[in-house]
Design an enzyme around this catalytic site. Structure first.
Site, short mmCIF file in Angstrom:
data_model
loop_
_atom_site.label_atom_id
_atom_site.label_comp_id
_atom_site.label_asym_id
_atom_site.label_seq_id
_atom_site.Cartn_x
_atom_site.Cartn_y
_atom_site.Cartn_z
CB SER A 247 -0.89 0.04 1.24
OG SER A 247 -1.86 -0.94 1.18
CB ALA B 93 5.80 5.68 7.99
CG ASP C 57 -3.21 -0.79 -2.87
OD1 ASP C 57 -3.94 -1.75 -3.18
OD2 ASP C 57 -2.91 -0.52 -1.70
O1 LIG Z 1 0.61 -3.59 6.94
C1 LIG Z 1 -0.06 -4.48 6.40
O2 LIG Z 1 -1.26 -4.66 6.64
C2 LIG Z 1 0.62 -5.41 5.43
O3 LIG Z 1 1.93 -5.68 5.87
C3 LIG Z 1 0.70 -4.80 4.08
O4 LIG Z 1 -0.56 -4.36 3.65
P1 LIG Z 1 -0.78 -2.95 2.98
O5 LIG Z 1 0.48 -2.63 2.24
O6 LIG Z 1 -1.93 -3.21 2.06
O7 LIG Z 1 -1.09 -1.99 4.03
MN LIG Z 2 -2.91 -1.88 -0.10
MN LIG Z 3 -2.22 -5.31 2.52
#
Ligand SMILES: O=C(O)[C@H](O)COP(=O)(O)O
Ligand SMILES: [Mn+2]
Ligand SMILES: [Mn+2]
Length: 560
Positions: free
Chosen positions: A81, A287, A472
């Site tokens: 993300s 972060a 994404d």
């Molecule tokens: O933080 C999280 O939930 C996963 O490690 C990665 O998911 P996201 O990149 O979709 O937030």
């Molecule tokens: Mn994501």
């Molecule tokens: Mn995720």
């Protein structure tokens, strides 16, 4: 940008008009993959997304959402993300945290910077604590970076080291925690042979201990604080390997949610609470799930939970997690400088923007979208709405999440006529439920996301606007670990291995709506477009040319 002649003013697009509202919808964790029973998007009823794909071949395409296309070290790195929303918002590819840390470790520059020199002052009389996610997922942290940092710090004077681990099972297979702990234990025992007092001091599963995000549930961070800083936890073990193996043997145990534990010595005393004079490094480069702990470690004024004891420490993040808040103030590696994002350009060119998601993804469409920057560029032109997420549950229990509410807010924003852009509306379902590994629930989640898209597209229709629907990174489209031939990889007992993580799959981009100029279609002369190409596309749809250094637009306009 300080260079002479720079202007925020975007040139007019030669062919595309201004004044059409544009809705940019991001389906989180929605990739494109072969259709089989582990592809929850395929299994779910998703008539709206299907019609975008099948309806207009010149207005639907795939783009890369992983690896070097989003600034990660290699094409073996799945998307995530942070990097996905950075690319969507910034329109360019920036070397991301994972890569910057790799480079700093390889060149040794990490040990020359202010951050390391600052913590180093504690090495003589204090303990160095390393806190973070223990896996090779490469989304928030990487085991090999931790290994190099342990080696580098010990060679530069750290005599007493304590590692506080967070088990993963989300960016990597559930159960892999045991192997990662073995690897780390092995490294620490080698350090001990060299006379360094190094051991694991505490641990817990990332989703239950420490790694909450966007202030959804401070109890998660408090559980971590108690174990890591105070040395207190409901479970006490003599070694981390014993801890992880024992806790995993409980019914329904899962690496993501292991309860907090501390390692104790023969007299039952915690081996590594954080004390006055110690140094602490949070080893995650990403972060969102470290910033809450960073606040607890750094802020003198802090009222989110009772810290009980606040040791006087030297604290540094692997990166600075929030450039606006300057948090933490000390860090080992400088974060990417993502400036001149599309959000800032558009606002400076008069575009009024609305962004919305629920808490667990809210920072994705604001902080990440705007180049890791908090707050508005111009509060008179922007409105960001956060819908409270459920907390204290795993999302397979409520897989529809707040998709409906998010879509209704986006619809209302479009119908209000106040906004030129309803931007980065993030629908979290495919991703958040995909991470639970619950296939049935993920199918429900995908259907809910599709229904939410319909609400937004109907509103676009009503206001004569334009839509851009994308994602994404992948997640829900593949829920099983695969072998090289693409078939489900079986474990030792012949069972399939559920994939809770993101994927390497491409994601769709669909454009349309009554406001779209009839001559607009996707170009087919861009070799391997990625998410970073979307920003220039959106600027064009607002009637502007994108800045020259942006990744090129995906669209062209036929004269007719
Ligand atoms: O933080 C999280 O939930 C996963 O490690 C990665 O998911 P996201 O990149 O979709 O937030
Ligand atoms: Mn994501
Ligand atoms: Mn995720």
């Amino acid at each position: 940008m300080a260079s002479s002649g720079f202007s925020w003013t975007l040139p007019d697009h030669p062919k595309l008009p201004k004044g059409k509202p544009v809705a940019v919808v991001v389906l989180d964790g929605w990739g494109e993959a072969n259709a089989d029973q582990y592809n929850c998007i395929h299994v779910a009823q998703t008539p709206v997304m299907d019609s975008l794909k099948n309806g207009a071949p010149e207005r639907w395409r795939l783009v890369k959402a992983h690896g070097t296309a989003v600034g990660l070290p290699s094409d073996d790195d799945m998307g995530n993300s942070e990097v996905g929303h950075n690319a969507l918002g910034a329109g360019r590819i920036f070397a991301q945290g994972a890569k910057l840390v790799d480079q700093a470790l390889a060149s040794g520059k990490i040990y020359e910077g202010d951050g390391f020199n600052y913590i180093k002052e504690s090495f003589e009389n204090g303990t160095l604590h390393l806190i973070g996610l223990l896996s090779d997922g490469g989304v928030h942290s990487r085991l090999d970076q931790l290994q190099l940092l342990l080696k580098g710090a010990s060679e530069r004077g750290a005599k007493r080291i304590r590692v506080h681990i967070l088990t993963d099972g989300r960016d990597v297979l559930d159960g892999s925690s045991v192997g990662f702990v073995e690897t780390l234990e092995n490294d620490l025992s080698q350090l001990r042979e060299k006379g360094i007092d190094a051991q694991i001091a505490s641990g817990g599963g990332r989703m239950y201990v420490t790694m909450d995000r966007y202030e959804n549930d401070w109890d998660v961070v408090k559980r971590g604080w108690d174990a890591q800083v105070l040395g207190e936890a409901p479970h006490k073990f003599k070694s981390a390997l014993e801890a992880v193996k024992t806790l995993r043997a409980e019914p329904n145990a899962n690496d993501q949610y292991l309860p907090p534990f501390v390692i104790v010595d023969d007299s039952g005393k915690a081996v590594g609470p954080v004390l006055d004079g110690d140094a602490v490094v949070t080893i995650n480069f990403r972060a969102d799930r470290m910033v809450m702990l960073a606040k607890a470690l750094e802020y003198a004024d802090f009222d989110k939970f009772d810290r009980v004891r606040v040791p006087k420490i030297r604290y540094a993040g692997m990166l600075q997690y929030d450039g606006e808040l300057k948090l933490p103030s000390r860090y080992l590696v400088s974060p990417p400088e993502i400036e001149r994002t599309s959000g800032e350009y558009l606002v400076k060119n008069g575009i009024c923007t609305f962004a919305c998601s629920e808490t667990v993804k809210f920072g994705h469409v604001t902080f990440f979208w705007n180049g890791n920057r908090s707050g508005y560029f111009d509060e008179t032109k922007e409105e960001y709405v956060e819908i409270p997420s459920d907390s204290g549950i795993t999302f397979n229990v409520a897989p529809k999440m707040k998709a409906l509410e998010i879509a209704e807010k986006a619809r209302d924003a479009l119908l209000s006529g106040k906004f030129d852009q309803v931007n980065g509306v993030n629908l979290p379902n495919g991703d958040m439920v995909g991470h639970t590994g619950d296939i049935e629930a993920t199918v429900v989640a995908c259907k809910a996301a599709d229904e939410a898209v319909k609400i937004i597209l109907d509103a676009v229709e009503q206001v004569g606007g334009i839509y851009v629907v994308t994602a994404d990174h992948g997640n829900a489209e593949d829920m099983v670990k695969r072998n090289k031939a693409g078939k489900p990889a079986l474990d030792k007992s012949g069972g399939i291995q559920i994939l809770t993580s993101h994927t390497l799959q491409p994601v769709p981009v669909a454009i349309g709506g009554p406001g779209l100029h009839p001559g607009v279609k996707f170009r087919n002369d861009i070799q391997t477009p990625g998410l970073a190409n979307v920003a220039a596309t959106v600027m064009n749809l607002h009637g502007f040319e994108a800045p020259a250094d942006y990744e090129t637009t995906l669209i062209e306009v036929a004269d007719n």
